[in-house]
Write a protein that holds these residues in place. Structure first.
Motif, mmCIF file in Angstrom:
data_model
loop_
_atom_site.group_PDB
_atom_site.id
_atom_site.type_symbol
_atom_site.label_atom_id
_atom_site.label_comp_id
_atom_site.label_asym_id
_atom_site.label_seq_id
_atom_site.Cartn_x
_atom_site.Cartn_y
_atom_site.Cartn_z
ATOM 1 N N LEU A 76 -3.609 -23.691 23.786
ATOM 2 C CA LEU A 76 -2.546 -23.208 22.587
ATOM 3 C C LEU A 76 -1.850 -21.680 23.083
ATOM 4 N N GLY A 77 -2.743 -20.762 23.647
ATOM 5 C CA GLY A 77 -2.198 -19.760 24.403
ATOM 6 C C GLY A 77 -1.237 -19.923 25.386
ATOM 7 N N LEU A 78 -1.420 -21.070 26.150
ATOM 8 C CA LEU A 78 -0.669 -21.167 27.232
ATOM 9 C C LEU A 78 0.555 -21.649 26.820
ATOM 10 N N GLY A 79 0.806 -22.492 25.648
ATOM 11 C CA GLY A 79 1.907 -23.040 25.104
ATOM 12 C C GLY A 79 2.768 -21.757 24.454
ATOM 13 N N ALA A 80 2.026 -20.858 24.071
ATOM 14 C CA ALA A 80 2.693 -19.521 23.370
ATOM 15 C C ALA A 80 3.287 -19.121 24.239
ATOM 16 N N GLY A 81 2.511 -18.568 25.486
ATOM 17 C CA GLY A 81 2.965 -17.839 26.437
ATOM 18 C C GLY A 81 4.219 -18.333 27.332
ATOM 19 N N LEU A 82 4.339 -19.460 27.227
ATOM 20 C CA LEU A 82 5.572 -20.210 28.039
ATOM 21 C C LEU A 82 6.884 -20.042 27.448
ATOM 22 N N PRO A 126 -10.030 -16.580 25.201
ATOM 23 C CA PRO A 126 -9.474 -17.829 26.001
ATOM 24 C C PRO A 126 -8.069 -18.221 25.422
ATOM 25 N N MET A 127 -7.726 -17.870 24.324
ATOM 26 C CA MET A 127 -6.285 -17.900 23.846
ATOM 27 C C MET A 127 -5.407 -17.097 24.682
ATOM 28 N N THR A 128 -6.023 -15.706 24.531
ATOM 29 C CA THR A 128 -5.071 -14.462 24.928
ATOM 30 C C THR A 128 -4.971 -14.699 26.346
ATOM 31 N N ALA A 129 -6.377 -15.029 27.211
ATOM 32 C CA ALA A 129 -6.082 -15.417 28.706
ATOM 33 C C ALA A 129 -5.171 -16.500 29.069
ATOM 34 N N GLY A 130 -4.997 -17.462 28.321
ATOM 35 C CA GLY A 130 -3.945 -18.664 28.460
ATOM 36 C C GLY A 130 -2.583 -17.954 28.178
ATOM 37 N N MET A 131 -2.259 -17.133 27.171
ATOM 38 C CA MET A 131 -0.998 -16.687 26.968
ATOM 39 C C MET A 131 -0.661 -15.615 27.910
ATOM 40 N N LEU A 132 -1.519 -14.734 28.719
ATOM 41 C CA LEU A 132 -1.432 -13.942 29.516
ATOM 42 C C LEU A 132 -1.114 -14.724 31.039
ATOM 43 N N ALA A 151 2.712 -9.430 27.300
ATOM 44 C CA ALA A 151 1.215 -9.520 27.733
ATOM 45 C C ALA A 151 0.614 -8.320 26.632
ATOM 46 N N THR A 152 1.153 -7.217 26.851
ATOM 47 C CA THR A 152 0.701 -6.123 25.723
ATOM 48 C C THR A 152 0.518 -6.604 24.351
ATOM 49 N N PHE A 153 1.390 -7.404 23.797
ATOM 50 C CA PHE A 153 1.292 -7.633 22.489
ATOM 51 C C PHE A 153 0.187 -8.630 22.410
ATOM 52 N N ALA A 154 -0.081 -9.656 23.418
ATOM 53 C CA ALA A 154 -1.083 -10.574 23.305
ATOM 54 C C ALA A 154 -2.405 -9.808 23.540
ATOM 55 N N VAL A 155 -2.854 -9.022 24.395
ATOM 56 C CA VAL A 155 -4.002 -8.339 24.271
ATOM 57 C C VAL A 155 -4.270 -7.431 23.070
#
Length: 512
Positions: free
Chosen positions: A379-385, A320-326, A154-158
């Protein structure tokens, strides 16, 4: 291989360090993570000002290439060095080199000096992420560490999204040199916290360093990084330089493979690939890097060239992409820690990413921000999973003595996917723009700011050309996501190793 030939023993390897170390050490590690991930974004934002001040526009690209080159070479080495010499010692070395490089970059008086100092900084930067995840692997079993590693991801995504905004503010109000000097106080705090609170078992015995493996792997990685960064941009695909790099990379790779088979302590132990879980995790990590970061770069291009958004606002619109990844990262971390299961997350990651890539390919210059935001969030959700899952699965699949090597290997394969993805997708974009060349009054090599100064008809032509070309880019990445889904489905349904399993001292043999 006899025990005498194996990695130096770890005193107390059966007993992980006390949990009371977790909070202060974790804070220090996250500061170091923030340090490394923010730096690249901040410096990229400051580079136009830096090149103008130092008068080296011709050498502009080498500033990032020098950092990426040494970063890439160092990444696969740090994990094994941590296994041999102790994780804390190697981490402190990495962050110290990074801070020295930062100070030198901030004081650079010419572009040549800045390039050299960025190379020094890259040597330290390559060890930060690897050492952080490897230390978490020492402090916690893969199952217990799932929650903590989700915080790291999450730190990386933010930082990936906030970096450009912060870089603009620093450059405008403090001057570009503070893009490097800002690392000093943050790094010093991280360094002191890790020194004071982190206590890991010492390594006994005399390490047997695989010097031949280090040299051949470093050479192969260098050739591959330069190939993916130069082909089609600095040099034509058929040039002598590109052909030479294309020949040298696999040749050095074969020499490295031969050296690893004979080395007492190979820099990347080939025994790890005897586990199907480890091998598949690396494949998924490579594809994830190719898709997620490659697509991230081109989403920023879409926002600036197609919608006319400024670079600073583009960073905000990608929230939004960051939010999905988080959301995906934190959720998977929670459930993996609770259940110990990880099998379906990489498959869900690839399936979600494939759907997101298809939806992104449908965007045009008339697509609303609300719709584009929804696609980016997917796309963020996909990356974060899958981002942290591949690291945890790899750590769980190998012996404790190989945790560092496993962490650095899967980190490197993801980064390699990113580098190759950026190059391949860039070539596809350029080919697409070439088809629209007759409609582009100033050619395809034009900045977003320059486009915004053109008459409305010319702006529309550029928006249409980039939208069509980016649609092809996203569609091209789609089959790779589907291939990643197929590989992910072959992962065995095995639990992450727990603290009790860890005390047994070996990997999950059923993962082989």
């Amino acid at each position: 291989m006899s025990r005498a030939q194996s990695a130096p023993a770890v005193d107390g390897a059966e007993s992980p360090p006390p949990r009371k170390q977790a909070v202060p050490v974790f804070i220090g590690l996250m500061l170091a993570m923030l340090l490394g991930t923010l730096d690249t974004q901040i410096v990229a934002t400051a580079m136009p000002t830096i090149s103008g001040d130092l008068g080296g526009v011709v050498q502009f690209a080498w500033v990032s290439t020098a950092y990426l080159l040494t970063f890439s070479v160092a990444t696969p080495l740090y994990g094994k060095l941590g296994d041999l010499f102790g994780r804390k010692r190697v981490f402190l070395f990495a962050i110290a080199i990074f801070l020295v490089g930062s100070a030198l970059c901030g004081a650079a008086g010419s572009m040549t000096q800045l390039i050299v100092f960025r190379a020094v900084q890259g040597v330290g930067g390559g060890g930060l992420t690897v050492s952080i995840f490897a230390i978490l692997g020492d402090l916690f079993s893969p199952r217990e560490g799932a929650r903590y590693q989700s915080y790291a991801t999450a730190t990386f995504a933010v930082s990936s999204v906030s970096g450009p905004v912060l870089g603009g503010l620093i450059t405008d109000h403090l001057g570009w040199r503070w893009a490097f000097f800002i690392n000093m106080p943050v790094g010093a705090i991280a360094l002191l916290m890790v020194i004071a609170f982190l206590s890991l078992p010492d390594r006994r015995g005399t390490p047997r360093v695989d010097y031949v493996g280090i040299v051949t792997l470093g050479g192969a990685v260098s050739c591959l990084v330069l190939l993916t960064n130069w082909a089609g941009t600095a040099y034509a695909w058929g040039s002598t330089v590109i052909i030479g790099l294309a020949v040298a990379a696999p040749a050095l790779g074969l020499l490295w493979f031969a050296a690893e088979r004979r080395a007492a302590e190979p820099v990347v132990p080939l025994r790890m690939f005897g586990s199907s879980t480890f091998t598949l995790s690396n494949i998924v990590a490579f594809i994830g890097g190719f898709i997620s970061i490659g697509a991230l770069n081109y989403l920023a291009l879409y926002l600036q060239m197609v919608t006319g958004t400024s670079p600073q606002n583009a960073g905000l619109l990608m929230l939004p992409m960051t939010a999905g990844m988080l959301l995906a990262t934190m959720t998977t971390g929670h459930f993996m820690a609770k259940t110990g299961q990880y099998k379906w997350y990489p498959a869900a990651s690839m399936a979600t990413s494939a759907l997101a890539l298809y939806l992104l390919s449908t965007m045009t210059s008339s697509t609303s921000f609300a719709v584009a935001s929804a696609f980016m969030a997917m796309l963020g959700l996909g990356a974060g999973l899958s981002q942290q899952v591949t690291v945890l699965a790899s750590q769980s699949a190998v012996e404790p003595r190989d945790i560092g090597a496993a962490t650095s290997t899967v980190t490197f394969t993801r980064m390699l996917g990113t580098s190759i993805g950026a190059s391949a997708l860039g070539a596809i974009l350029n080919n697409g723009l070439a088809d629209h060349a007759s409609n582009l009054s100033h050619g395809a090599s034009i900045s977003p700011e320059a486009v915004r100064r053109l008459p409305p008809p010319a702006q529309d032509a550029y928006a249409s050309a980039f939208a069509d070309s980016l649609s092809t880019v996203f569609l091209t990445a789609l089959p790779l996501a589907l291939a990643g889904l197929a590989f992910a489905l072959f992962l065995k349904k095995l639990p992450l190793r727990s603290r009790r399993d860890r005390r047994a001292g070996g990997p999950d043999r059923s993962a082989s």
